[in-house]
Design an enzyme around this catalytic site. Sequence first.
Site, PDB file in Angstrom:
ATOM      1  N   GLY A  64      94.352   4.985  67.386  1.00  0.00           N
ATOM      2  CA  GLY A  64      95.064   4.879  66.117  1.00  0.00           C
ATOM      3  C   GLY A  64      94.390   5.603  64.961  1.00  0.00           C
ATOM      4  O   GLY A  64      94.679   5.316  63.796  1.00  0.00           O
ATOM      5  N   LYS A  87      92.070  18.190  60.072  1.00  0.00           N
ATOM      6  CA  LYS A  87      91.842  17.982  61.506  1.00  0.00           C
ATOM      7  C   LYS A  87      91.110  19.230  61.990  1.00  0.00           C
ATOM      8  O   LYS A  87      91.731  20.301  62.143  1.00  0.00           O
ATOM      9  CB  LYS A  87      93.188  17.821  62.229  1.00  0.00           C
ATOM     10  CG  LYS A  87      93.076  17.649  63.737  1.00  0.00           C
ATOM     11  CD  LYS A  87      92.768  16.218  64.144  1.00  0.00           C
ATOM     12  CE  LYS A  87      92.735  16.094  65.679  1.00  0.00           C
ATOM     13  NZ  LYS A  87      92.470  14.702  66.112  1.00  0.00           N
ATOM     14  N   THR A  91      93.714  19.428  69.867  1.00  0.00           N
ATOM     15  CA  THR A  91      93.919  19.865  71.251  1.00  0.00           C
ATOM     16  C   THR A  91      95.244  19.314  71.773  1.00  0.00           C
ATOM     17  O   THR A  91      95.846  18.424  71.180  1.00  0.00           O
ATOM     18  CB  THR A  91      92.760  19.411  72.168  1.00  0.00           C
ATOM     19  OG1 THR A  91      92.760  17.985  72.239  1.00  0.00           O
ATOM     20  CG2 THR A  91      91.420  19.906  71.636  1.00  0.00           C
ATOM     21  N   ASP A 100      98.487  15.861  65.014  1.00  0.00           N
ATOM     22  CA  ASP A 100      98.020  14.846  64.071  1.00  0.00           C
ATOM     23  C   ASP A 100      98.395  15.239  62.647  1.00  0.00           C
ATOM     24  O   ASP A 100      98.763  14.386  61.833  1.00  0.00           O
ATOM     25  CB  ASP A 100      96.509  14.652  64.221  1.00  0.00           C
ATOM     26  CG  ASP A 100      96.162  13.938  65.523  1.00  0.00           C
ATOM     27  OD1 ASP A 100      97.085  13.585  66.275  1.00  0.00           O
ATOM     28  OD2 ASP A 100      94.964  13.742  65.791  1.00  0.00           O
ATOM     29  N   GLY A 223      93.051  -0.327  64.566  1.00  0.00           N
ATOM     30  CA  GLY A 223      94.156   0.621  64.580  1.00  0.00           C
ATOM     31  C   GLY A 223      95.511  -0.008  64.812  1.00  0.00           C
ATOM     32  O   GLY A 223      96.528   0.506  64.336  1.00  0.00           O
ATOM     33  N   ALA A 250     100.457  -3.179  64.679  1.00  0.00           N
ATOM     34  CA  ALA A 250     101.020  -2.362  65.758  1.00  0.00           C
ATOM     35  C   ALA A 250     102.438  -1.966  65.354  1.00  0.00           C
ATOM     36  O   ALA A 250     103.160  -2.766  64.763  1.00  0.00           O
ATOM     37  CB  ALA A 250     101.034  -3.165  67.058  1.00  0.00           C
TER      38      ALA A 250
HETATM   39  N1  LIG Z   1      99.402   1.095  64.273  1.00  0.00           N
HETATM   40  C1  LIG Z   1     100.135   1.847  65.126  1.00  0.00           C
HETATM   41  N2  LIG Z   1     101.460   1.807  65.117  1.00  0.00           N
HETATM   42  C2  LIG Z   1     102.202   2.536  65.961  1.00  0.00           C
HETATM   43  N3  LIG Z   1     101.710   3.336  66.883  1.00  0.00           N
HETATM   44  C3  LIG Z   1     100.412   3.404  66.941  1.00  0.00           C
HETATM   45  C4  LIG Z   1      99.539   2.703  66.074  1.00  0.00           C
HETATM   46  N4  LIG Z   1      98.282   3.001  66.394  1.00  0.00           N
HETATM   47  C5  LIG Z   1      98.386   3.877  67.400  1.00  0.00           C
HETATM   48  N5  LIG Z   1      99.650   4.108  67.727  1.00  0.00           N
HETATM   49  C6  LIG Z   1     100.140   4.975  68.809  1.00  0.00           C
HETATM   50  O1  LIG Z   1      99.092   5.060  69.720  1.00  0.00           O
HETATM   51  C7  LIG Z   1      98.884   6.396  70.095  1.00  0.00           C
HETATM   52  C8  LIG Z   1      97.532   6.855  69.667  1.00  0.00           C
HETATM   53  O2  LIG Z   1      97.440   6.846  68.272  1.00  0.00           O
HETATM   54  P1  LIG Z   1      96.788   8.072  67.536  1.00  0.00           P
HETATM   55  O3  LIG Z   1      97.564   9.306  67.798  1.00  0.00           O
HETATM   56  O4  LIG Z   1      96.635   7.665  66.111  1.00  0.00           O
HETATM   57  O5  LIG Z   1      95.397   8.157  68.303  1.00  0.00           O
HETATM   58  P2  LIG Z   1      94.109   8.892  67.916  1.00  0.00           P
HETATM   59  O6  LIG Z   1      93.049   7.855  67.894  1.00  0.00           O
HETATM   60  O7  LIG Z   1      94.364   9.625  66.662  1.00  0.00           O
HETATM   61  O8  LIG Z   1      93.850   9.858  69.139  1.00  0.00           O
HETATM   62  P3  LIG Z   1      93.328  11.363  69.198  1.00  0.00           P
HETATM   63  O9  LIG Z   1      91.944  11.264  69.689  1.00  0.00           O
HETATM   64  O10 LIG Z   1      94.257  11.990  70.169  1.00  0.00           O
HETATM   65  O11 LIG Z   1      93.438  11.981  67.841  1.00  0.00           O
HETATM   66  C9  LIG Z   1      99.986   7.225  69.469  1.00  0.00           C
HETATM   67  O12 LIG Z   1     100.995   7.383  70.428  1.00  0.00           O
HETATM   68  C10 LIG Z   1     100.446   6.380  68.323  1.00  0.00           C
HETATM   69  O13 LIG Z   1     101.819   6.565  68.092  1.00  0.00           O
HETATM   70  C1  LIG Z   2      93.736  15.108  73.813  1.00  0.00           C
HETATM   71  C2  LIG Z   2      93.342  13.838  73.110  1.00  0.00           C
HETATM   72  N1  LIG Z   2      94.524  13.229  72.559  1.00  0.00           N
HETATM   73  C3  LIG Z   2      92.310  14.073  72.021  1.00  0.00           C
HETATM   74  N2  LIG Z   2      92.848  14.953  71.003  1.00  0.00           N
HETATM   75  C4  LIG Z   2      91.003  14.602  72.559  1.00  0.00           C
HETATM   76  C5  LIG Z   2      90.244  13.531  73.254  1.00  0.00           C
HETATM   77  C6  LIG Z   2      88.937  14.013  73.846  1.00  0.00           C
HETATM   78  C7  LIG Z   2      88.198  12.934  74.591  1.00  0.00           C
HETATM   79  C8  LIG Z   2      87.036  13.471  75.360  1.00  0.00           C
HETATM   80  C9  LIG Z   2      86.277  12.385  76.079  1.00  0.00           C
HETATM   81  O1  LIG Z   2      85.698  11.500  75.445  1.00  0.00           O
HETATM   82  O2  LIG Z   2      86.273  12.381  77.315  1.00  0.00           O
HETATM   83 MG   LIG Z   3      94.644  11.557  66.278  1.00  0.00          MG
END
Ligand SMILES: Nc1ncnc2c1ncn2[C@@H]1O[C@H](COP(=O)(O)OP(=O)(O)OP(=O)(O)O)[C@@H](O)[C@H]1O
Ligand SMILES: C[C@H](N)[C@H](N)CCCCCC(=O)O
Ligand SMILES: [Mg+2]
Length: 287
Positions: A64, A87, A91, A100, A223, A250
């Site tokens: 999140g 950002k 990837t 993002d 998150g 959530a």
């Molecule tokens: N509070 C929330 N409400 C709705 N969806 C959420 C929430 N938190 C996370 N998600 C969902 O969970 C997934 C991961 O969230 P997010 O994209 O923010 O992850 P991240 O930690 O930014 O990962 P990354 O390392 O890929 O950047 C997404 O599909 C997002 O839509």
């Molecule tokens: C593709 C993914 N959603 C992220 N942007 C990148 C996550 C890298 C994780 C690498 C690891 O810890 O193994």
């Molecule tokens: Mg992200």
Amino acid sequence: MPGAEPTAEPIAASEVDGEALAEEIDTELAAQAATTTAQPAPSRPESAEWRGIVLVTGTDTEVGKTIATAAMAAAAQGAGLRVAVIKPGQTGIATGAPTDAEVVTRLAGPATVRTLAEYPEPLAPLAAAKVAGLPALDLFDVVDAIRAEAGKHDLVLVEGAGGLLVPMGLRPSGEPWTFADLATTLGANMIVVARAGLGTLNHTALTLEALNRRGVPARVILGAWPAEPELVHWANLSELVPHLVGALPAGAGSMDPGVFRRSAPGWLTPALHGVLDNWRVWAEEAG
Ligand SMILES: Nc1ncnc2c1ncn2[C@@H]1O[C@H](COP(=O)(O)OP(=O)(O)OP(=O)(O)O)[C@@H](O)[C@H]1O
Ligand SMILES: C[C@H](N)[C@H](N)CCCCCC(=O)O
Ligand SMILES: [Mg+2]
């Protein structure tokens, strides 16, 4: 503070259930609220607003970070700050999922949103650069880009990729660098986005310990707080309260952007330009 001992003993989950659980959590949160003023002064006061450069990492990927970054941007903008979100390494472009930057733009609409490098495969940025034969992110190019935006904004939120020690790119020496290296190079504070469920205590402690030993001030945001929290969520909340500066419901990422922007201050403490100032009240309302 990162690495600081919690102000109260952890809840013994086996000893509580149902009504007793609610009562015990309530007592625990009240005790923690009462002992807050007795804690040693943190190096950056809890009540001080976080401005300047704030890095956002997670205990893992998909915890999140992006939604939490959007919430911080929305709350800060609502408080009148000029906000940039960066950002460094996006990837997984080839998957076709929204980036993002696109998610943050839609939900929060900050003044500036920048992605510094994009790679097709959903991997760590350095690995994604290698497999695509693209240039790896240079640590000092990233530092320069962030500092340039810091000169034009009140708050610059920088979202990592995955967790704290993921290889992000290469230094001029050819050595890999991580998001932790970026924090120490910039002297920036860090937000750690964590899961609410089972396993988060270990992942969060590992991340905070790694930041603490590097001297990086850090706080935690949950998150995604479930609509129907169970024993484990309440127990984790109680344990993490000394570190928390926010918790998102959530489903926040699926909200209408107008609702998201109006709601975001209620998920964040005043340190992050929100209005959440009492975890006991928040827990009662969330429950
Ligand atoms: N509070 C929330 N409400 C709705 N969806 C959420 C929430 N938190 C996370 N998600 C969902 O969970 C997934 C991961 O969230 P997010 O994209 O923010 O992850 P991240 O930690 O930014 O990962 P990354 O390392 O890929 O950047 C997404 O599909 C997002 O839509
Ligand atoms: C593709 C993914 N959603 C992220 N942007 C990148 C996550 C890298 C994780 C690498 C690891 O810890 O193994
Ligand atoms: Mg992200």
